[in-house]
Design a protein around this motif. Sequence first.
Motif, PDB file in Angstrom:
ATOM      1  N   GLN A 187      35.334  40.871  39.027  1.00  0.00           N
ATOM      2  CA  GLN A 187      34.736  41.996  39.749  1.00  0.00           C
ATOM      3  C   GLN A 187      35.733  42.556  40.746  1.00  0.00           C
ATOM      4  O   GLN A 187      36.277  41.833  41.574  1.00  0.00           O
ATOM      5  CB  GLN A 187      33.464  41.544  40.477  1.00  0.00           C
ATOM      6  N   SER A 188      36.002  43.833  40.668  1.00  0.00           N
ATOM      7  CA  SER A 188      36.972  44.458  41.560  1.00  0.00           C
ATOM      8  C   SER A 188      36.259  45.083  42.758  1.00  0.00           C
ATOM      9  O   SER A 188      35.033  45.187  42.792  1.00  0.00           O
ATOM     10  CB  SER A 188      37.779  45.526  40.819  1.00  0.00           C
ATOM     11  N   SER A 189      37.043  45.487  43.736  1.00  0.00           N
ATOM     12  CA  SER A 189      36.487  46.106  44.943  1.00  0.00           C
ATOM     13  C   SER A 189      37.383  47.247  45.378  1.00  0.00           C
ATOM     14  O   SER A 189      38.609  47.145  45.322  1.00  0.00           O
ATOM     15  CB  SER A 189      36.378  45.079  46.073  1.00  0.00           C
ATOM     16  N   ARG A 190      36.769  48.341  45.807  1.00  0.00           N
ATOM     17  CA  ARG A 190      37.532  49.475  46.325  1.00  0.00           C
ATOM     18  C   ARG A 190      37.937  49.273  47.782  1.00  0.00           C
ATOM     19  O   ARG A 190      38.834  49.918  48.283  1.00  0.00           O
ATOM     20  CB  ARG A 190      36.716  50.755  46.202  1.00  0.00           C
ATOM     21  N   HIS A 191      37.234  48.364  48.453  1.00  0.00           N
ATOM     22  CA  HIS A 191      37.406  48.233  49.896  1.00  0.00           C
ATOM     23  C   HIS A 191      38.238  47.027  50.304  1.00  0.00           C
ATOM     24  O   HIS A 191      38.813  47.015  51.386  1.00  0.00           O
ATOM     25  CB  HIS A 191      36.037  48.162  50.570  1.00  0.00           C
ATOM     26  N   PHE A 192      38.287  45.991  49.453  1.00  0.00           N
ATOM     27  CA  PHE A 192      39.003  44.782  49.801  1.00  0.00           C
ATOM     28  C   PHE A 192      39.967  44.399  48.681  1.00  0.00           C
ATOM     29  O   PHE A 192      39.827  44.834  47.540  1.00  0.00           O
ATOM     30  CB  PHE A 192      38.025  43.620  50.050  1.00  0.00           C
ATOM     31  N   THR A 193      40.923  43.549  49.020  1.00  0.00           N
ATOM     32  CA  THR A 193      41.887  43.073  48.043  1.00  0.00           C
ATOM     33  C   THR A 193      41.340  41.818  47.373  1.00  0.00           C
ATOM     34  O   THR A 193      41.019  40.838  48.051  1.00  0.00           O
ATOM     35  CB  THR A 193      43.228  42.741  48.727  1.00  0.00           C
ATOM     36  N   SER A 194      41.232  41.851  46.052  1.00  0.00           N
ATOM     37  CA  SER A 194      40.673  40.726  45.313  1.00  0.00           C
ATOM     38  C   SER A 194      41.679  39.578  45.258  1.00  0.00           C
ATOM     39  O   SER A 194      42.775  39.720  44.707  1.00  0.00           O
ATOM     40  CB  SER A 194      40.303  41.152  43.899  1.00  0.00           C
ATOM     41  N   LEU A 195      41.305  38.438  45.834  1.00  0.00           N
ATOM     42  CA  LEU A 195      42.186  37.278  45.795  1.00  0.00           C
ATOM     43  C   LEU A 195      42.361  36.785  44.360  1.00  0.00           C
ATOM     44  O   LEU A 195      43.461  36.374  43.969  1.00  0.00           O
ATOM     45  CB  LEU A 195      41.610  36.164  46.670  1.00  0.00           C
ATOM     46  N   LYS A 196      41.308  36.861  43.578  1.00  0.00           N
ATOM     47  CA  LYS A 196      41.398  36.425  42.181  1.00  0.00           C
ATOM     48  C   LYS A 196      42.367  37.301  41.395  1.00  0.00           C
ATOM     49  O   LYS A 196      43.120  36.801  40.552  1.00  0.00           O
ATOM     50  CB  LYS A 196      40.010  36.445  41.543  1.00  0.00           C
ATOM     51  N   ALA A 197      42.353  38.604  41.678  1.00  0.00           N
ATOM     52  CA  ALA A 197      43.279  39.508  40.982  1.00  0.00           C
ATOM     53  C   ALA A 197      44.717  39.196  41.351  1.00  0.00           C
ATOM     54  O   ALA A 197      45.615  39.195  40.484  1.00  0.00           O
ATOM     55  CB  ALA A 197      42.943  40.959  41.325  1.00  0.00           C
ATOM     56  N   ILE A 198      44.969  38.928  42.625  1.00  0.00           N
ATOM     57  CA  ILE A 198      46.338  38.592  43.036  1.00  0.00           C
ATOM     58  C   ILE A 198      46.792  37.313  42.355  1.00  0.00           C
ATOM     59  O   ILE A 198      47.941  37.213  41.884  1.00  0.00           O
ATOM     60  CB  ILE A 198      46.415  38.452  44.565  1.00  0.00           C
ATOM     61  N   MET A 199      45.920  36.329  42.280  1.00  0.00           N
ATOM     62  CA  MET A 199      46.281  35.069  41.620  1.00  0.00           C
ATOM     63  C   MET A 199      46.631  35.289  40.153  1.00  0.00           C
ATOM     64  O   MET A 199      47.569  34.674  39.626  1.00  0.00           O
ATOM     65  CB  MET A 199      45.130  34.074  41.761  1.00  0.00           C
ATOM     66  N   LEU A 200      45.894  36.188  39.489  1.00  0.00           N
ATOM     67  CA  LEU A 200      46.215  36.495  38.088  1.00  0.00           C
ATOM     68  C   LEU A 200      47.573  37.170  37.986  1.00  0.00           C
ATOM     69  O   LEU A 200      48.366  36.875  37.079  1.00  0.00           O
ATOM     70  CB  LEU A 200      45.129  37.389  37.491  1.00  0.00           C
ATOM     71  N   HIS A 201      47.871  38.081  38.908  1.00  0.00           N
ATOM     72  CA  HIS A 201      49.170  38.742  38.886  1.00  0.00           C
ATOM     73  C   HIS A 201      50.301  37.743  39.135  1.00  0.00           C
ATOM     74  O   HIS A 201      51.359  37.824  38.505  1.00  0.00           O
ATOM     75  CB  HIS A 201      49.216  39.862  39.934  1.00  0.00           C
ATOM     76  N   LEU A 202      50.093  36.815  40.047  1.00  0.00           N
ATOM     77  CA  LEU A 202      51.124  35.818  40.318  1.00  0.00           C
ATOM     78  C   LEU A 202      51.394  34.956  39.092  1.00  0.00           C
ATOM     79  O   LEU A 202      52.515  34.471  38.898  1.00  0.00           O
ATOM     80  CB  LEU A 202      50.697  34.940  41.499  1.00  0.00           C
ATOM     81  N   ASP A 203      50.385  34.779  38.237  1.00  0.00           N
ATOM     82  CA  ASP A 203      50.550  33.946  37.035  1.00  0.00           C
ATOM     83  C   ASP A 203      51.006  34.727  35.806  1.00  0.00           C
ATOM     84  O   ASP A 203      51.732  34.191  34.969  1.00  0.00           O
ATOM     85  CB  ASP A 203      49.225  33.253  36.705  1.00  0.00           C
ATOM     86  N   TYR A 204      50.609  36.012  35.703  1.00  0.00           N
ATOM     87  CA  TYR A 204      50.826  36.734  34.453  1.00  0.00           C
ATOM     88  C   TYR A 204      51.640  38.018  34.579  1.00  0.00           C
ATOM     89  O   TYR A 204      52.166  38.504  33.568  1.00  0.00           O
ATOM     90  CB  TYR A 204      49.473  37.077  33.803  1.00  0.00           C
ATOM     91  N   ASN A 205      51.732  38.593  35.762  1.00  0.00           N
ATOM     92  CA  ASN A 205      52.499  39.830  35.908  1.00  0.00           C
ATOM     93  C   ASN A 205      53.972  39.549  35.626  1.00  0.00           C
ATOM     94  O   ASN A 205      54.594  38.729  36.313  1.00  0.00           O
ATOM     95  CB  ASN A 205      52.327  40.375  37.324  1.00  0.00           C
ATOM     96  N   PRO A 206      54.572  40.191  34.627  1.00  0.00           N
ATOM     97  CA  PRO A 206      55.947  39.847  34.230  1.00  0.00           C
ATOM     98  C   PRO A 206      56.980  40.069  35.325  1.00  0.00           C
ATOM     99  O   PRO A 206      57.972  39.333  35.391  1.00  0.00           O
ATOM    100  CB  PRO A 206      56.207  40.758  33.024  1.00  0.00           C
ATOM    101  N   VAL A 207      56.783  41.073  36.176  1.00  0.00           N
ATOM    102  CA  VAL A 207      57.738  41.309  37.264  1.00  0.00           C
ATOM    103  C   VAL A 207      57.580  40.245  38.340  1.00  0.00           C
ATOM    104  O   VAL A 207      58.562  39.638  38.801  1.00  0.00           O
ATOM    105  CB  VAL A 207      57.547  42.719  37.865  1.00  0.00           C
TER     106      VAL A 207
END
Length: 327
Positions: free
Chosen positions: A123-143
């Motif tokens: 679930q995303s949010s327009r008002h806050f930064t999703s900690l779960k999304a950041i964790m996914l980026h740290l694991d899967y974002n190629p850059v």
Amino acid sequence: MKIYDLQNCSISDRNGTYGGNSGSKEGIFLDGARWMVKYPQCTRKSSINTERSYNTSPVSEYIGSHIYHILGIPVHETILGFRDNYIVVACKDLCDDSHQLIEFRQLKNTYNRELHEKLEEIQSSRHFTSLKAIMLHLDYNPVMKSIPKMKDRFWDCVVIDGFINNNDRNNENWGLLRGPEGDTLSPVYDNGASFSPNVPEEELVERLRNDDMFVQSVTSIRTAYTLDGNTSAFFSQILEQDIPELNEAIIRVVPEIKDKLPEMKEMILEIPERGFGHSVLSPIRNEEYRKELELRYEKILLPQYNKLMGEGRENGKDSKDEYGKEK
């Protein structure tokens, strides 16, 4: 400490290029180098009292950044100064002519199919930064995956930002530097939301008079992150998440905070009350900020650290000493 006279500094070629939502900024040259001046934001106490007042974000930026420096985390260089009849903070430009700052808001648009599919599940949010999304980026974002120690830096910042009550580590104020040698971690920057710069002096006076109110206000702080997509999470709530990298950061950072807490408090104590005829840091705020650090360490960070160390010993993981370092 010195309050610099920035009155005669000339405008730099980067004036008008700085982003963010923390108020007016100005690019200047200081001793031949590019610096960004950040001005305080205008506030009003009420619709009845129309007297102009200004927040203390320049001083918050200075203190928060210097705490990062004291803890040994690379951070942008900051000084307090006087310019155009304001007490301001000047931040040395992170980029030279061959380096570009790439913020997380840009990095998170990097496509990876597995990452894309996993992000659709939370679930995303327009008002806050999703900690779960950041964790996914740290694991899967190629850059982001290609940057050494990026995970460690992020979780260190989660711990330290909570310690200094910086609740604005959003998608725009952390990232990497891109240059001829490739991508590298950017120093920490944008700490102007530390220590609640918008809280009126009168409220701080009440806090210091009432022990229960002080403890409640200092320990029940919220972060920039959401866990459920709807509300911002409390700092204590974040620390209680069973995330291995976060636990490692707590074990890594809390002993450093313990060792350096006297130096941090002395740094704040040295900030003058006035400079160039203007208020810099009032005695009330000076006392409040120093007590805040001590209380958050004692009431939030240390109990979580002891809990983690105790669990480690109970599970037979006694290969670390009392400071979390390998024996």
